[in-house]
Design a protein around this motif. Sequence first.
Motif, PDB file in Angstrom:
ATOM      1  N   ALA A 408       0.756  -1.086   0.217  1.00 30.62           N
ATOM      2  CA  ALA A 408       0.111   0.076  -0.259  1.00 30.62           C
ATOM      3  C   ALA A 408       1.022   1.331   0.187  1.00 30.62           C
ATOM      4  O   ALA A 408       0.402   2.369  -0.297  1.00 30.62           O
ATOM      5  CB  ALA A 408      -0.825   0.042   1.190  1.00 30.62           C
ATOM      6  N   PHE A 409       2.184   1.285   0.400  1.00 35.78           N
ATOM      7  CA  PHE A 409       3.059   2.261   0.523  1.00 35.78           C
ATOM      8  C   PHE A 409       3.959   2.292  -0.865  1.00 35.78           C
ATOM      9  O   PHE A 409       4.620   3.251  -0.966  1.00 35.78           O
ATOM     10  CB  PHE A 409       3.942   2.363   1.805  1.00 35.78           C
ATOM     11  CG  PHE A 409       3.453   2.747   2.980  1.00 35.78           C
ATOM     12  CD1 PHE A 409       3.431   4.121   3.322  1.00 35.78           C
ATOM     13  CD2 PHE A 409       2.901   1.782   3.951  1.00 35.78           C
ATOM     14  CE1 PHE A 409       2.857   4.616   4.670  1.00 35.78           C
ATOM     15  CE2 PHE A 409       2.458   2.236   5.080  1.00 35.78           C
ATOM     16  CZ  PHE A 409       1.996   3.555   5.405  1.00 35.78           C
ATOM     17  N   GLY A 410       3.747   1.560  -1.803  1.00 33.97           N
ATOM     18  CA  GLY A 410       4.470   1.379  -2.922  1.00 33.97           C
ATOM     19  C   GLY A 410       5.573   0.475  -2.960  1.00 33.97           C
ATOM     20  O   GLY A 410       6.244   0.162  -4.195  1.00 33.97           O
ATOM     21  N   PHE A 411       6.057  -0.236  -1.935  1.00 34.29           N
ATOM     22  CA  PHE A 411       6.950  -1.248  -1.880  1.00 34.29           C
ATOM     23  C   PHE A 411       6.574  -2.494  -3.007  1.00 34.29           C
ATOM     24  O   PHE A 411       5.595  -2.719  -3.110  1.00 34.29           O
ATOM     25  CB  PHE A 411       7.489  -1.679  -0.702  1.00 34.29           C
ATOM     26  CG  PHE A 411       7.806  -0.584   0.247  1.00 34.29           C
ATOM     27  CD1 PHE A 411       9.085   0.197   0.000  1.00 34.29           C
ATOM     28  CD2 PHE A 411       7.130  -0.149   1.405  1.00 34.29           C
ATOM     29  CE1 PHE A 411       9.620   1.214   0.689  1.00 34.29           C
ATOM     30  CE2 PHE A 411       7.693   1.012   2.140  1.00 34.29           C
ATOM     31  CZ  PHE A 411       8.950   1.223   1.974  1.00 34.29           C
ATOM     32  N   GLY A 412       7.623  -2.703  -3.776  1.00 33.03           N
ATOM     33  CA  GLY A 412       7.613  -3.915  -4.671  1.00 33.03           C
ATOM     34  C   GLY A 412       6.652  -3.446  -6.016  1.00 33.03           C
ATOM     35  O   GLY A 412       6.017  -4.357  -6.807  1.00 33.03           O
ATOM     36  N   GLN A 413       6.677  -2.305  -6.206  1.00 36.94           N
ATOM     37  CA  GLN A 413       5.832  -1.726  -7.557  1.00 36.94           C
ATOM     38  C   GLN A 413       6.618  -0.558  -8.090  1.00 36.94           C
ATOM     39  O   GLN A 413       7.470   0.060  -7.521  1.00 36.94           O
ATOM     40  CB  GLN A 413       4.448  -1.192  -6.927  1.00 36.94           C
ATOM     41  CG  GLN A 413       3.895  -2.299  -6.375  1.00 36.94           C
ATOM     42  CD  GLN A 413       2.620  -1.764  -5.658  1.00 36.94           C
ATOM     43  OE1 GLN A 413       1.644  -0.988  -6.340  1.00 36.94           O
ATOM     44  NE2 GLN A 413       2.532  -1.962  -4.501  1.00 36.94           N
ATOM     45  N   ALA A 424      10.684  -2.590 -10.078  1.00 36.92           N
ATOM     46  CA  ALA A 424       9.965  -2.750  -9.361  1.00 36.92           C
ATOM     47  C   ALA A 424      10.407  -3.324  -7.886  1.00 36.92           C
ATOM     48  O   ALA A 424       9.661  -3.425  -6.896  1.00 36.92           O
ATOM     49  CB  ALA A 424       8.552  -3.763  -9.596  1.00 36.92           C
ATOM     50  N   ALA A 425      11.661  -3.598  -7.850  1.00 35.72           N
ATOM     51  CA  ALA A 425      12.309  -4.198  -6.822  1.00 35.72           C
ATOM     52  C   ALA A 425      11.846  -5.458  -6.167  1.00 35.72           C
ATOM     53  O   ALA A 425      10.884  -5.970  -7.013  1.00 35.72           O
ATOM     54  CB  ALA A 425      12.500  -3.223  -5.678  1.00 35.72           C
ATOM     55  N   LEU A 426      11.572  -5.533  -5.005  1.00 37.83           N
ATOM     56  CA  LEU A 426      10.739  -6.828  -4.474  1.00 37.83           C
ATOM     57  C   LEU A 426      10.246  -6.792  -2.964  1.00 37.83           C
ATOM     58  O   LEU A 426      11.196  -6.290  -2.264  1.00 37.83           O
ATOM     59  CB  LEU A 426      11.704  -7.918  -4.326  1.00 37.83           C
ATOM     60  CG  LEU A 426      11.505  -9.344  -3.762  1.00 37.83           C
ATOM     61  CD1 LEU A 426      10.231 -10.031  -4.565  1.00 37.83           C
ATOM     62  CD2 LEU A 426      12.656 -10.373  -3.796  1.00 37.83           C
TER      63      LEU A 426
END
Length: 635
Positions: A408-413, A424-426
Amino acid sequence: MRDRRDTLKNPQQELRIFRMRSLLAVVLVVTLTGLLMGRLVYLQVVQHEVYSTRSEKNRVRVEPLPPTRGLIHDRNGVLLAENRPTYNLTLIRERVVDLDATLALLVELLEISDEEREAFHVRSRQRQRPFQPALLMSDLDETQIARLAVNRHRLPGVEVEAQLLRYYPDAEIMAHALGYVGRINAEELQRLDTGRYAGTHFIGKTGVERFYEDVLHGQAGLRKVETNARGRVLRELGRTDPVPGQDLTLTLDKELQTLAYELLDGRRGSIVAIAPKTGEILAMVSAPGFDSNQFVTGIDVASYRALQNDIDLPLFNRAIRGQYPPGSTIKPFLAMAGLVEGVITPDRAINDPGYYQLPNDSRRYRNWLRWGHGRVDMERSIAVSNNTYYYSLAHELGIDRVHSSMSAFGFGQRVAHDVFGESAALMPSREWKRGRFGQPWYPGETLSVGIGQGYWQVTPLQLATATAVLANRGEWVKPRLASRIGDEPVEGTLPDTQRDIVVEHDGWWDRVFSGMEKVLSGHEGTARRTGAGLEYRMAGKSGTAQVFSLGQDQRYNADELAERLRDHALFMAFAPLEDPQIAVSVIVENAGGGSTHAAHLARAMTDRWLLDDEAPDVEELREAMDNDTGSVAGN
């Protein structure tokens, strides 16, 4: 007895033969004359348009007029990418008698190296359509132009053309953010609109230049010219002017970008700054950089190999493609997840003996402070960066809720609107691990994720974006690099923006922010030395990302490790606390504790933006970091 003369000569018969032959001759002449006249009528009347056009083409030539590429400015109108006059060498294959001999002569005259010779031959065969010039060489110097002029009679089909060439005044600082243009290659020729790119030799390859290629390029024009038998232009018969590309104004601030690059001082790392309310990317630096101007005209083989083989990877854009464990910088986000999921309350406390143990597991997951912090509530867990608190929180949340909350905070996207090549990292999950390794998820792996280690990887841009969302109290504003295209502002509400994070009690944000403020201002804060003398309220969180894992009873000692095996230093922050104007993420590779190295750089960035301070002296800043003993491994 018959007269012999009767048998030797018959006048009547000869007359008949003569008349017959004459008739046949007349018929033949009339027929041939008719055929000739018919052919003339066919050619002059029926086929008039066809041969008139062919004749016209022998003396009239249509030449493309390439458009002028749009300029790129920073938010204050400072020029970041311009067009400067230059001279290019072009070749029209249809006008060359002996291509190989012509190329050999050019190689000799221009003194081209053996390594570049093959590329030179490849370019000579690249074209968009017949009679279109192929670009052989750009940015000719005066000596080369003089040699070509003297030997012009030996080089039919070879021309020296004046053209505007892309130039980046601050190439090394802006290389990764702006990207660069380069020669159109054979693969690109296959997919390009030949009409729009007629006469154009360059196209955006990376960064802003690539993403906004359609905007910056423009539309090619045409001119009709009359030529003599040798192909020399006699006069212009008509023209369709090219449509220049639109200028682009970015959200970047050149001064802040320059400061970020200078603060890294040649170290490997990245700094990203975002305006939380608008999503404007104020600075996005990856260090070390490189001279992007080399790629415009075609970088030579030796220089390119040197960049490729450089151990510091100057061509690698760490800001958007570098993937690092976030370390303790994720603790404020995880605290919010715990509050939203009802796993913790702001006042709930644990007793930290210096380690955490899973039920029925003898392994101890240690806090960075080996003897523990004693009683720790949520705010203090952020201020002192207590690991035990977040081991416990992550275990109670479980990997499924950790994954959904952090996503929801944008991690992994991919989080930005117009950043070309973003990774997108992981953000790991059960499904990811089963698909990647064919194995189930283990509880101990959740604990590692709880302190930003293990499989979790973030980019500096992701971390800055998440910090901006946090500063906005959950409101999502998608990061972007362009503020205006031509005179039109870029739309504020961008497509595919994520949903806002809605919490039950707005006061939860205040409690998390209070813990982050104590990181810099509290007597136990891990970055309290960095926060000394602050003229505004600043919220931040330090982090230290392990490059390799330690055994259960091993202790980290940077002095005993090779430089590239030391921990990465991270820091994220926003300020001022009551009305956030800037959110920053800093990653310095192999620099050790985030509260000593990265925190000072984040402070310098916010000082410049909020107080308009002059750039700090790099030597003084390095001395301050070396003297800062407030940092400890693991925070």
